[in-house]
Scaffold this motif. Structure first.
Motif, PDB file in Angstrom:
ATOM      1  N   CYS B  65     -44.190  38.278  88.244  1.00  0.00           N
ATOM      2  CA  CYS B  65     -43.681  38.986  89.534  1.00  0.00           C
ATOM      3  C   CYS B  65     -43.931  39.799  89.095  1.00  0.00           C
ATOM      4  CB  CYS B  65     -42.058  38.313  90.274  1.00  0.00           C
ATOM      5  SG  CYS B  65     -42.064  38.843  91.702  1.00  0.00           S
ATOM      6  N   ALA B  66     -43.897  40.756  88.433  1.00  0.00           N
ATOM      7  CA  ALA B  66     -43.761  42.422  88.266  1.00  0.00           C
ATOM      8  C   ALA B  66     -45.537  42.372  88.111  1.00  0.00           C
ATOM      9  CB  ALA B  66     -43.197  42.531  86.858  1.00  0.00           C
ATOM     10  N   ARG B  67     -46.331  41.398  87.225  1.00  0.00           N
ATOM     11  CA  ARG B  67     -47.186  42.212  86.969  1.00  0.00           C
ATOM     12  C   ARG B  67     -48.203  41.461  87.962  1.00  0.00           C
ATOM     13  NH1 ARG B  67     -48.112  43.257  81.982  1.00  0.00           N
ATOM     14  NH2 ARG B  67     -46.411  42.152  79.931  1.00  0.00           N
ATOM     15  N   ILE B  68     -47.668  40.964  89.107  1.00  0.00           N
ATOM     16  CA  ILE B  68     -48.589  40.853  89.579  1.00  0.00           C
ATOM     17  C   ILE B  68     -48.503  42.108  90.889  1.00  0.00           C
ATOM     18  CG2 ILE B  68     -48.390  39.423  92.271  1.00  0.00           C
ATOM     19  CD1 ILE B  68     -47.847  36.653  90.787  1.00  0.00           C
ATOM     20  N   CYS B  69     -46.937  42.230  90.871  1.00  0.00           N
ATOM     21  CA  CYS B  69     -46.295  43.268  92.476  1.00  0.00           C
ATOM     22  C   CYS B  69     -47.157  44.482  91.652  1.00  0.00           C
ATOM     23  CB  CYS B  69     -44.920  43.391  91.986  1.00  0.00           C
ATOM     24  SG  CYS B  69     -44.813  45.039  92.595  1.00  0.00           S
ATOM     25  N   LEU B  70     -47.123  44.793  90.476  1.00  0.00           N
ATOM     26  CA  LEU B  70     -48.005  46.083  89.572  1.00  0.00           C
ATOM     27  C   LEU B  70     -49.619  46.078  89.919  1.00  0.00           C
ATOM     28  CD1 LEU B  70     -46.270  46.535  85.864  1.00  0.00           C
ATOM     29  CD2 LEU B  70     -45.926  47.903  88.526  1.00  0.00           C
ATOM     30  N   ARG B  71     -50.537  44.475  89.911  1.00  0.00           N
ATOM     31  CA  ARG B  71     -50.923  44.159  89.891  1.00  0.00           C
ATOM     32  C   ARG B  71     -52.301  44.697  91.678  1.00  0.00           C
ATOM     33  NH1 ARG B  71     -53.109  38.993  88.030  1.00  0.00           N
ATOM     34  NH2 ARG B  71     -52.774  38.676  90.451  1.00  0.00           N
ATOM     35  N   LYS B  72     -51.083  44.165  92.690  1.00  0.00           N
ATOM     36  CA  LYS B  72     -51.356  44.802  94.021  1.00  0.00           C
ATOM     37  C   LYS B  72     -51.215  45.911  93.871  1.00  0.00           C
ATOM     38  CE  LYS B  72     -49.202  41.834  97.159  1.00  0.00           C
ATOM     39  NZ  LYS B  72     -48.456  40.709  97.316  1.00  0.00           N
ATOM     40  N   ALA B  73     -50.768  46.234  93.240  1.00  0.00           N
ATOM     41  CA  ALA B  73     -49.991  48.045  93.758  1.00  0.00           C
ATOM     42  C   ALA B  73     -51.265  49.029  93.084  1.00  0.00           C
ATOM     43  CB  ALA B  73     -48.553  48.119  92.716  1.00  0.00           C
ATOM     44  N   GLY B  74     -52.284  48.106  92.243  1.00  0.00           N
ATOM     45  CA  GLY B  74     -52.773  48.550  91.541  1.00  0.00           C
ATOM     46  C   GLY B  74     -52.799  49.970  90.574  1.00  0.00           C
ATOM     47  N   ILE B  75     -51.559  49.607  89.801  1.00  0.00           N
ATOM     48  CA  ILE B  75     -50.993  50.581  88.960  1.00  0.00           C
ATOM     49  C   ILE B  75     -50.865  49.781  87.046  1.00  0.00           C
ATOM     50  CG2 ILE B  75     -50.298  52.192  90.318  1.00  0.00           C
ATOM     51  CD1 ILE B  75     -47.236  50.631  89.257  1.00  0.00           C
ATOM     52  N   SER B  76     -51.116  50.619  86.372  1.00  0.00           N
ATOM     53  CA  SER B  76     -50.246  50.013  84.918  1.00  0.00           C
ATOM     54  C   SER B  76     -49.035  49.739  84.541  1.00  0.00           C
ATOM     55  CB  SER B  76     -51.163  50.328  83.563  1.00  0.00           C
ATOM     56  OG  SER B  76     -50.701  51.415  83.737  1.00  0.00           O
ATOM     57  N   ALA B  77     -48.347  49.013  84.277  1.00  0.00           N
ATOM     58  CA  ALA B  77     -46.883  48.745  83.516  1.00  0.00           C
ATOM     59  C   ALA B  77     -46.970  50.608  82.998  1.00  0.00           C
ATOM     60  CB  ALA B  77     -47.029  48.264  82.369  1.00  0.00           C
ATOM     61  N   ARG B  78     -47.321  51.230  82.690  1.00  0.00           N
ATOM     62  CA  ARG B  78     -47.361  52.596  81.739  1.00  0.00           C
ATOM     63  C   ARG B  78     -46.855  53.493  82.699  1.00  0.00           C
ATOM     64  NH1 ARG B  78     -52.111  53.775  79.470  1.00  0.00           N
ATOM     65  NH2 ARG B  78     -52.463  51.854  78.824  1.00  0.00           N
ATOM     66  N   GLU B  79     -47.458  53.179  84.282  1.00  0.00           N
ATOM     67  CA  GLU B  79     -46.972  54.477  84.946  1.00  0.00           C
ATOM     68  C   GLU B  79     -45.949  54.304  86.020  1.00  0.00           C
ATOM     69  OE1 GLU B  79     -51.317  55.121  87.434  1.00  0.00           O
ATOM     70  OE2 GLU B  79     -51.872  52.973  87.021  1.00  0.00           O
ATOM     71  N   VAL B  80     -45.193  53.391  85.407  1.00  0.00           N
ATOM     72  CA  VAL B  80     -44.157  52.724  86.377  1.00  0.00           C
ATOM     73  C   VAL B  80     -43.115  54.144  85.402  1.00  0.00           C
ATOM     74  CG1 VAL B  80     -42.253  51.350  86.847  1.00  0.00           C
ATOM     75  CG2 VAL B  80     -44.732  50.754  86.703  1.00  0.00           C
ATOM     76  N   ASN B  81     -42.596  55.034  86.626  1.00  0.00           N
ATOM     77  CA  ASN B  81     -41.341  55.377  86.048  1.00  0.00           C
ATOM     78  C   ASN B  81     -39.800  55.252  85.459  1.00  0.00           C
ATOM     79  OD1 ASN B  81     -42.573  56.925  88.047  1.00  0.00           O
ATOM     80  ND2 ASN B  81     -42.800  58.332  85.850  1.00  0.00           N
ATOM     81  N   LEU B  82     -39.724  53.766  86.591  1.00  0.00           N
ATOM     82  CA  LEU B  82     -38.442  53.208  86.491  1.00  0.00           C
ATOM     83  C   LEU B  82     -37.846  51.928  86.910  1.00  0.00           C
ATOM     84  CD1 LEU B  82     -35.284  53.942  85.778  1.00  0.00           C
ATOM     85  CD2 LEU B  82     -34.770  55.543  88.062  1.00  0.00           C
TER      86      LEU B  82
END
Lengths: 147, 344, 118
Positions: B65-82
Motif C-alpha cells: 500500500c505504501a509503495r503504491i501510494c508513493l508511486r502515485k505521488a511520484g516520490i521515493s520513500a527517501r523523500e518522506v519526512n515522517l
C-alpha cells in the motif's frame, strides 16, 4: 450527550437483531444428530468384534480422527458457521478445539506455540470435567464406606 | 495560524492529501467498493512472496500500500519526512515491520479501528504546522492476524453472533502535503474523547463505539453551530449496522437528522450477501473506504465537503476478561473539495 | 431402532446447546464446560446410564457423555482400589479420547497450515 448507560443498555437491546433461532436449531439438530448417528453406526460395527466399552472408545477415536481431517482442510470451520452447537457439542467439536490451535500456532514453534496452545480452548473442559469427576469420586467413596 | 475551536483544530492554510492508495483482500474484492481499490489480492497469505505467517502477511499488505501510494505521488520513500502508521497487532508490529523496510522516520500509533483518522489528524497537524513536507499516514488490518490474536484459531469451528463484525483484510495510505499542493484539503481535525457507556459485549463493538462517534459529532456541531446538512456526507468508521442504527437514533434525540450518514463497515461489504454479520471492522476498514471511495468522490467533485470519523474500541483481551466495559473513541477529519474542482 | 434414538437424542442435546448460545450471553467455552460438569452430575445421579442404554452414541458422543465417562471411570476405580481410584479413574476412562485428540492434533499440525476463512 443526552444518554446514560442505563438508557443505552435498553437502546442496544432493542437494536440488536435476533438470531434466527428456528433455523439455528434445525441446523444444530440435523448436523449434531448426524454426527451421533455416524457414531452409532461405528459403534454397532465395532460391537461385532469388541465389548461395549472398547466399542465406545473406538467410536470416539474414529470420530476424533474424522474431525481432525475435516479441521485440517478447513471443512469443520465451514460447517460450524451454519451448524453452531451441532458441531460444538459432539466430541468432534472437542477434537476441533484441540486440532485447530495446534495447526494455528505452529508458526510460534512446536513447544511454545503448538504445545502451549493445544489445550487453550479444550483446557477448561478437561480441567473442570476432571475436577467434577474427582468430587463425585470422593462422594462415591464416602457413600460406599458409609453404606 | 491555525485556529482552535473547542476540540477542533481548523487550518487556516489547509494541508492536502496529495495521493492515496487502498489495498484489499479477496472478500473486499467481492464487495461493492472493489473498483476503487488500487490492488486486490486473491490470496492474502502472500506465501509465494515469503510470508510465513499472518502477521508478516499484514506487513506485506502495508508495504504494498505504501509503495503504491508513493508511486502515485511520484516520490521515493527517501523523500518522506515522517510516517504515522498503526494496526491492531500486539505492539503495533505490522506497521513497525513495514517501516523497517521503508526506512522513513516513523511514529507508531494505536487507536484500534480509529487509527486511520488518528493518523490523519496528527499528520494534517504536522503538515499544517510546517513540521513535515511529506507525511505518510497509513493503517491496516488483516482478518487472519486479528482472528488468531483476538478470537480463535482460523480452523476452529464457531458461529458468529448477529452483531459480530468482520475484520477487513485491507490497508489504506495517504500522503499529506502542506497547503499549496494539489490534492484534497483537510479543513479541520477533531480529536475525540474516550466514551464508555457500559457496553460489555465484545461481539457488539458497534454499540460500544457509537457514543464516541456521537460525542465527536456533537462536539463538532456545537463548536461550529453546524448541522449534518452542511456536509455532502458524514461517514463513520466501523459502527456496522447495529452501531449505525444506534447513532441515528441518538443523533435524532440530540436534534440532528443524520440522513446523509454512511458507515464504512457497511460500505466495504454487502452485508446482505457477503456473510459478514453486522459489517466490516478493523483499522484497515475505514482506511480502505477513505482511499477507495471517499477521496475519489471528492477528487471527482461529486462531494464537496465531508466529515469523516473512524471509531475505535479501546479494550484489550485482558481488560475484557477482567470484566471492564468497552470504551470507545472517535476522531474526525473534515475534508473539502480540491481547489481545481471547487473553481469549476 | 438404536440408530433413530442416537440421531434424535444426539440432535436434541445439540439443540439445547444452540438455545443456550442464542438466548444467553454464555460463551461457547462456558457452555462446553457446563456440559461436561452436567454430564458428571447426571451420571452421578444415575440419570445418564438409562439414556446411554437407549441412545448409544447419541448419548456418548455429545460432551455430556464425556462427563458420564469420567464419572463412570471414577466409580469403577473406587470399586477396585478404594480411595486412590478417585485420582486415577476419571482420566483413565477418558484416556482414549484425550490421547487420540492430542496425537491427531500434532499430526495435523505437522502436515497442515492455518487457513484463511475469506
Amino acid at each position: 450527550m443526552k444518554l446514560d448507560p442505563k438508557t443505552y443498555s435498553k437502546m442496544v437491546r432493542r437494536a440488536v437483531p435476533h438470531s434466527p433461532v428456528l433455523k439455528d436449531c434445525l441446523w444444530a439438530f440435523f448436523v449434531g444428530g448426524s454426527i451421533c448417528l455416524a457414531g452409532e453406526i461405528l459403534r454397532q460395527t465395532y460391537l461385532t468384534w469388541y465389548d461395549g466399552e472398547m466399542a465406545g472408545t473406538l467410536t470416539s477415536i474414529s470420530l476424533i480422527f474424522a474431525s481432525a481431517v475435516a479441521t485440517l482442510f478447513g471443512w469443520y470451520q465451514k460447517l460450524a458457521t451454519h451448524a453452531g452447537a451441532g458441531t460444538l457439542v459432539p466430541i468432534t467439536g472437542f477434537a476441533n478445539s484441540v486440532v485447530s490451535p495446534a495447526i494455528e500456532f505452529k508458526t510460534e514453534g512446536w513447544v511454545s506455540g503448538v504445545g502451549a496452545h493445544i489445550f487453550g480452548i479444550a483446557g477448561p473442559v478437561l480441567a473442570y470435567g476432571t475436577l467434577a469427576g474427582w468430587v463425585w469420586g470422593v462422594i462415591y467413596w464416602a457413600m460406599s464406606k458409609g453404606g | 495560524m491555525s485556529v482552535r475551536r473547542k476540540d477542533t483544530i481548523v487550518f487556516e492554510h489547509p494541508p492536502v492529501i496529495s495521493a492515496w492508495a487502498a489495498v484489499g483482500g479477496k472478500r473486499e474484492g467481492e464487495g461493492p467498493l472493489a473498483s476503487g481499490f488500487d490492488l486486490l489480492v486473491e490470496d492474502a497469505a502472500f506465501g509465494p512472496e515469503g510470508c510465513s505467517g499472518w502477521e508478516s502477511a499484514e506487513t506485506m499488505l502495508q508495504s504494498k500500500c505504501a509503495r503504491i501510494c508513493l508511486r502515485k505521488a511520484g516520490i521515493s520513500a527517501r523523500e518522506v519526512n515522517l510516517a504515522f502508521a498503526g494496526d491492531m497487532q500486539a505492539q503495533c508490529t505490522a506497521s513497525a515491520y513495514a517501516m523497517r523496510a521503508l526506512g522513513v522516520p516513523f511514529a507508531g500509533l494505536y487507536g484500534a479501528c480509529s487509527t486511520m483518522t488518528e493518523s490523519l489528524c496528527l499528520g494534517a497537524a504536522f503538515a499544517g504546522a510546517g513540521y513535515s513536507e511529506r507525511t505518510l499516514v497509513m493503517t491496516s488490518s488483516h482478518f487472519c492476524a486479528a482472528e488468531r490474536q483476538f478470537r480463535t484459531p482460523l480452523t476452529y469451528g464457531g458461529k458468529r453472533t448477529t452483531t459480530a463484525q468482520w475484520t477487513a483484510t485491507a490497508a489504506g495510505a495517504c500522503l499529506l502535503r502542506p497547503a499549496g499542493t494539489a490534492g484534497i484539503p483537510v479543513l479541520s481535525v477533531t480529536f475525540g474523547r474516550v466514551q464508555d457507556y457500559g457496553v460489555h459485549d465484545i461481539n457488539n463493538m458497534g454499540a460500544a463505539m457509537m457514543p464516541a462517534a456521537a460525542s465527536t459529532l456533537l462536539a463538532y456541531f456545537h463548536a461550529f453551530d453546524a448541522s449534518p446538512q452542511d456536509f455532502d456526507a458524514i461517514l463513520t468508521g466501523d459502527l456496522g449496522e447495529v452501531g449505525s442504527e444506534l447513532l441515528c437514533t441518538q443523533m435524532r434525540r440530540e436534534g440532528y437528522d443524520l440522513s446523509n450518514h454512511w458507515d464504512c463497515g457497511c460500505l466495504l461489504y454487502d452485508t446482505s450477501r457477503q456473510n459478514v454479520q453486522a459489517g466490516g471492522s478493523g483499522p484497515g476498514c475505514s482506511a480502505a473506504v477513505l482511499c477507495a471511495r471517499v477521496l475519489p468522490r471528492l477528487q471527482r467533485g461529486e462531494w464537496k465537503r465531508v466529515l469523516f470519523l473512524s471509531t475505535g474500541a479501546l479494550m484489550s483481551q485482558t481488560t475484557f476478561l477482567q470484566g471492564e466495559s468497552i470504551p470507545g473513541i472517535a476522531h474526525a477529519v473534515e475534508l473539502g473539495a480540491p481547489k481545481e474542482a471547487a473553481t469549476v | 431402532m438404536s440408530y433413530l434414538w442416537a440421531f434424535v437424542i444426539g440432535g436434541a442435546i445439540c439443540v439445547v446447546g444452540q438455545l443456550l448460545l442464542d438466548y444467553t450471553a454464555l460463551s461457547p467455552a462456558r457452555i462446553l464446560t457446563g456440559y461436561v460438569v452436567t454430564g458428571v452430575v447426571l451420571s452421578a445421579a444415575g440419570l445418564y446410564q438409562p439414556l446411554a442404554d437407549l441412545a448409544g452414541a447419541g448419548a456418548s458422543v455429545p460432551l455430556l457423555g464425556f462427563g458420564h465417562l469420567l464419572a463412570q471411570g471414577v466409580c469403577r476405580a473406587v470399586d477396585e482400589t478404594g480411595l486412590p481410584g478417585v485420582f486415577t479413574g476419571g482420566l483413565c476412562a477418558a484416556s482414549g479420547g484425550v490421547t487420540a485428540s492430542l496425537v491427531f492434533a500434532l499430526l495435523a499440525a505437522l502436515v497442515g497450515r492455518s487457513r484463511d476463512q475469506n
